[in-house]
Design a protein around this motif. Structure first.
Motif: not given
Length: 350
Positions: A119-120, A180-183, A271-282, A288-290
């Motif tokens: 997630i960028w 990000a480098k590792e990925k 760790r913003s709300e939109i990122v945390e929700l998207l991580k969980a749903n993805a 896999q958790e992005p």
């Protein structure tokens, strides 16, 4: 631009995507019609399928479904499908954010091609430098030591030496950049290139000069794409470019520079709300958790970041982006669509 009002007051979630794309070039270099949008062998084929019609269509479908299914959202869901992203965004997302207050919102969800593992949440700075050089000119049989083209080449080479330059990385981005480098190193097109995430990159993109082979060129123009990491400002970059050009020893009166694009680096919290929700749903949908990472290119999301509005960019992986044979995978398109849809519901529904 369109929007759906919720049943009660609440946050405004912005869905953002762009509909412009790179040119396809020579169709004979493609094994399929670059503008077909054909689905074949589990792939969605065509120029712009990855960057970023796939992600934009995901936003459009999610927006339509919220309306058609009468999902009981609070607040507002706003759709922004823009042009001009590939040429800097001045008359697309940037103009909207500056001139249309309802599209600023509280969070942004974007479907640029991150791949399912990322997630960028941050962008490098994008700076396009146009350099013009001049010369008295003359007959090609009586050349001088320099001409407008050779001067432009010297300037381009001097600026090229900024590649790899970096300053101190903001503390909050250190871990994000390492992930990000590792990925990026694990991707076929990223092997050996992870240095770009925390260092300056330079691409001599366009050079135009001369009138005829036997005429000494009087004018030349070169445009250079410079991407700087978080931690470097335009002021820092300007000083380094001025220093590099001065070292060439060329007459300053014969050189002019112009920044035709200038976008500072930007980032938001992983760790913003939109990122945390998207991580969980993805994770639920793909297994896999992005991880929050940094974009090595750029997205329109930066115009919201400049105003302190958090973003989450998550889309299907790209294949042959900006090259012949571009495509995305149907399965990933479906998975990202589900991740976006569920995140919209979680963010806007009580």
């Amino acid at each position: 631009v369109s929007y759906l009002k919720g049943k009660r007051p609440g946050p405004n979630l912005i869905l953002n995507g762009h509909i412009d794309q790179f040119p396809a070039g020579n169709a004979s270099d493609w094994s399929f019609n670059p503008y077909s949008g054909e689905c074949r062998d589990g792939k969605i084929l065509g120029r712009g399928s990855a960057d970023m019609k796939g992600g934009s269509v995901i936003s459009l479908i999610c927006f339509q479904l919220v309306h058609e299914l009468d999902i009981p959202i609070t607040g507002q869901l706003t759709l922004t499908l823009v042009s001009d992203e590939e040429t800097g965004g001045a008359w697309g997302a940037k103009w909207l954010v500056e001139n249309v207050p309802p599209v600023r919102g509280d969070s942004v969800l974007n479907g640029e091609p991150t791949g399912l593992d990322s997630i960028w949440v941050a962008h490098k700075g994008i700076f396009w430098l146009k350099v013009k050089t001049t010369d008295p000119g003359g007959h090609g049989a009586l050349p001088g030591e320099e001409n407008a083209i050779t001067k432009a080449m010297k300037v381009a080479q001097a600026v090229q030496e900024l590649q790899g330059w970096k300053l101190e990385t903001p503390r909050e981005l250190v871990d994000i950049i390492e992930i990000a480098k590792e990925k990026l190193e694990n991707k076929a097109d990223g092997k050996g290139r992870s240095w770009v995430l925390d260092s300056t990159s330079v691409n001599i993109g366009v050079i135009q000069g001369g009138d005829k082979v036997n005429v000494v060129p009087r004018h030349c123009e070169v445009t250079i794409d410079i991407r700087v990491p978080n931690g470097i400002t335009q002021k820092d970059l300007q000083a380094r470019v001025d220093q590099a050009i001065k070292k060439t020893g060329l007459n300053p009166a014969e050189i002019s520079t112009e920044w035709v694009e200038a976008s500072e680096p930007s980032h938001s919290s992983g760790r913003s709300e939109i990122v945390e929700l998207l991580k969980a749903n993805a994770k639920t949908i793909t297994g896999q958790e992005p991880a929050p990472t940094i974009c090595f290119g750029g997205t329109d999301g930066r115009f919201w970041l400049y105003r302190g509005i958090p973003q989450a960019v998550y889309g299907p992986a790209s294949y042959n982006m900006a090259a012949p044979g571009e495509y995305i995978l149907e399965k990933e398109f479906e998975q990202v669509l589900k991740a976006h849809a569920t995140t919209i519901i979680d963010y806007l529904c009580e």
